[in-house]
Design an enzyme around this catalytic site. Sequence first.
Site, short mmCIF file in Angstrom:
data_model
loop_
_atom_site.label_atom_id
_atom_site.label_comp_id
_atom_site.label_asym_id
_atom_site.label_seq_id
_atom_site.Cartn_x
_atom_site.Cartn_y
_atom_site.Cartn_z
N GLY A 158 -17.60 12.54 -48.02
CA GLY A 158 -18.00 11.06 -48.86
C GLY A 158 -18.51 9.71 -47.81
N HIS B 39 -23.69 3.40 -45.54
CA HIS B 39 -24.64 1.89 -47.64
C HIS B 39 -24.84 0.48 -47.47
CE1 HIS B 39 -20.07 0.48 -48.80
NE2 HIS B 39 -20.06 2.61 -48.43
N CYS C 173 -16.56 4.39 -44.58
CA CYS C 173 -17.94 3.85 -44.33
C CYS C 173 -18.19 3.48 -43.84
CB CYS C 173 -18.57 3.78 -45.77
SG CYS C 173 -18.28 5.28 -46.97
#
Length: 418
Positions: free
Chosen positions: A321, A325, A343
């Site tokens: 995951g 983004h 992330c």
Amino acid sequence: MSHTPHTVAGCTLLAIALAAGVTSCGSDGNPLSADPYDAADQIAFNGPAGNGGKADPDKPLEVTTDGSDGRITDVTAKDAAGRYVAGELSADGTRWHSTSPLAANARYTVRVSTEDEDGAPGRKVLTFHTSKPTTKKHLTVEFGPKAGTYGVGQPITAELNRPVQDRKQRAIVERALKVDSTPAVEGTWHWVDDKELHYRPKEYWPTHATIRARSNLEGVKISDRLWGGKVKPLKITTGDQVIAVTDAASHQLTLYRNGEEVRSIPVTTGKPGFETRNGVKVVLAKEYFVRMRGTSIGIAEGSADSYDLPVYYATRVTWSGEYVHAAPWSVGSQGYANVSHGCTGMSTANAEWFFDNVREGDIVKVINSYGNTMEPFGNGFGDWNLTWKNWRSGSALVGGTPDGPKPQDAARLRPAAV
């Protein structure tokens, strides 16, 4: 002495280990004649006599001579599909034997060359068929990824339908799995586990290359009850070399295309306790919309770190995951601080641009993070984080054992984070 697939045999007393019958021959003429004499009387074939019957593919091919009036100089054996049989020739030229397995249900042509004591050359061509395999178990392979155009970091994968643990059997399988690229580059297979291999070159693939993967396993014996089955070949191409480098310390992502800097983007990466993985990752997929929840990575609902967010322009780099983004909620920290759960976040406009300018197989490299190094296997393609020496150690033809976590270890890795 070791021999290449174009192997050696000679003009003397020969015995090919597929039949019986030993005779002798002579040069019968000027030894300096340019035309080779027929060496048939010197050859004994340990297989079916004449063109009848079938040879047992389990038995090795062998060519011998007593050395009384010459020696073997060359033996070349191949089947109707053009697959050569590897072999070894003794130092004195009296014996050649195959070192790679014969295919079942195949037609072979054997070209034997000899040299008598006067140096005159002899030749003989033999043909024989091998019998069908008696087992119903077949080893098949599925190459990946699917046909298309990818970035220069995309490994070739080979998924086996049955596990292969024995090192000698792995060598048979690996030798039959061929990967060729144009332009040509040095590369090798690495056994990830008993049913999966990855192939990568020493460096990234060339730009705009054509890469083909194929198998010569069909009809080849791997073990007593396992034979190679038919395998569909694969062809992919590469595009430009695209490498995105994320510096977690300076909070910047810089995208390079064919070695030239294209754009630098302010970003945020993983905060303490959720540090982004260092090292080289490969783009796995592009997902326009992903719903990310803190509960998926073990964060209790209602806690200070809990989240449930719609995420757009998400470029996936790990199966657990980790993405690059859009993160409009952290724009104030982008370029200044690391506040994500692992992330790489950026503004929506920058994320859309990044999304549009990368493809599967492109490289995303993270530096200067306090996180662990990207796993080589099991969580995406961390293949490039192994040194070339360690990569080669995972080949059954080169030596050594695979380095790094196994795919089953992926269950212990963190899932999606923002």
